[in-house]
Design an enzyme around this catalytic site. Structure first.
Site, PDB file in Angstrom:
ATOM      1  CG  ASP A   5      34.888  38.784  41.024  1.00 31.56           C
ATOM      2  OD1 ASP A   5      35.419  38.092  41.910  1.00 31.56           O
ATOM      3  OD2 ASP A   5      35.385  39.849  40.600  1.00 31.56           O
ATOM      4  CE1 TYR A  13      37.379  45.431  40.361  1.00 30.07           C
ATOM      5  CE2 TYR A  13      35.554  43.884  40.182  1.00 30.07           C
ATOM      6  CZ  TYR A  13      36.914  44.132  40.218  1.00 30.07           C
ATOM      7  OH  TYR A  13      37.792  43.080  40.117  1.00 30.07           O
ATOM      8  CG  HIS A  72      41.135  44.253  44.976  1.00 31.09           C
ATOM      9  ND1 HIS A  72      40.017  44.958  44.621  1.00 31.09           N
ATOM     10  CD2 HIS A  72      41.579  43.687  43.829  1.00 31.09           C
ATOM     11  CE1 HIS A  72      39.800  44.823  43.317  1.00 31.09           C
ATOM     12  NE2 HIS A  72      40.745  44.070  42.817  1.00 31.09           N
ATOM     13  CE  LYS A  85      37.923  40.630  43.187  1.00 32.32           C
ATOM     14  NZ  LYS A  85      36.684  41.106  42.526  1.00 32.32           N
TER      15      LYS A  85
END
Length: 311
Positions: free
Chosen positions: A46, A51, A112, A76
């Site tokens: 994930d 990120y 998200h 996402k």
């Protein structure tokens, strides 16, 4: 042998119930962390655009030798407030994620955050319908959506989200939301499954259950998730803990254990409230973004390697 069970999503796609989360893992460390996870037996990874570690995850996947068909990769859309999220921008962001991952498709693509104050998510979801129809995402879903946002999607779209990834742990078990998910065939996935670490893992009730089973506090909390049918994505950068978090299948919590952990429900939210959270573009407001990142990563020492695992 990988004993992780699968959850069958509402479109027939099978998703491992335990995955490896990459929130707050820098791109420079993501390749090693994902490589360790895949070697240990994880098959679900994930990540997310925000990120900033999709490239590292993709390098690890490419080098792993694990057949692509055995992997489940989630990323996402970071639908920040500094952009207008029409069809072209959503598709551009999706293409960029695929490029960074080095993949021709992902298994799950999520919105998200709902940003309910902006009301863009129904239009974004229409583009997600297109992405799902193209086959470049085997399933599409949402993250941090509440009942009101899910109801609106249900009213305006024939496509039901396959997954809603939300903050969920014994402090915040999200019972009402999980009931809504079950009613509509939406799988529940937990980010921050360990409650951001030290507070939850030091709870006397958790330690007592762990002691009875000869397991770590993290293992019994993750087992609590699995026995309730919740998908969990713990995060660690420590190889021993990455392996420990996967070793959940030689014991089972009984009714008393589940009741003890259930007694920790306080409604305590450790991350942002999705009803009010309206994040900027990373880098656009550095100081605010760093404060959010610190808040969501928890007060966890690097040696413990624990974090929220998503969000």
């Amino acid at each position: 042998m990988n004993q992780v069970p699968f959850v069958t999503l509402n479109n027939g796609t099978r998703m491992p119930q335990l995955g490896f989360g990459l929130w707050r893992v820098p791109d420079t460390g993501a390749q090693a962390a994902v490589a360790t996870a895949l070697e240990a037996g994880y098959r679900s990874i994930d990540t997310a655009a925000v990120y900033a570690n999709e490239r590292g995850a993709g390098r690890a996947i490419a080098a792993s030798g694990v057949p692509r068909g055995e992997l489940f990769v989630t990323t996402k859309l970071w639908n920040d407030r500094d952009e207008t999220w029409g069809r072209d921008n959503v598709l551009r962001a999706f293409d960029a994620s695929l490029d960074r991952l080095g993949l021709d498709h992902v298994d799950l693509y999520l919105i998200h955050w709902p940003h309910p104050m902006r009301e863009e998510y129904p239009a974004i979801w229409r583009t997600f319908e297109e992405i799902a129809g193209s086959g470049r995402a085997k399933a599409v879903g949402v993250s941090n959506f509440g009942p009101a946002q899910l109801a609106r999607l249900h009213a305006e779209s024939p496509l039901v989200p396959a997954v809603n990834q939300v903050e969920l742990h014994p402090y915040l078990p999200q019972r009402e939301l999980r009931e809504a998910h079950a009613a509509h065939g939406i799988a529940t996935e937990a980010w921050s499954p360990l409650g951001q670490g030290e507070d939850l893992l030091a709870e006397p009730a958790v330690l007592a259950v762990a002691g009875r089973h000869g397991r770590s506090a993290a293992q019994v909390v993750l087992r609590w998730h699995l026995q309730q049918g919740v998908i969990a994505i713990p995060k660690s950068v420590t190889p021993a803990r990455i392996r420990e978090n996967l070793d959940l299948f030689g014991f089972e919590l009984d009714a008393a254990d589940l009741a003890a952990l259930g007694g920790l429900d306080s409604g305590r939210r450790l991350g942002p409230d999705p009803e009010t959270f309206d994040p900027p573009r990373p880098g656009g407001r550095p100081s605010r973004w760093r404060r959010l990142a610190r808040r969501m990563s928890g007060l966890v020492s690097p040696s413990r390697g624990r974090g929220p695992g998503g969000g």
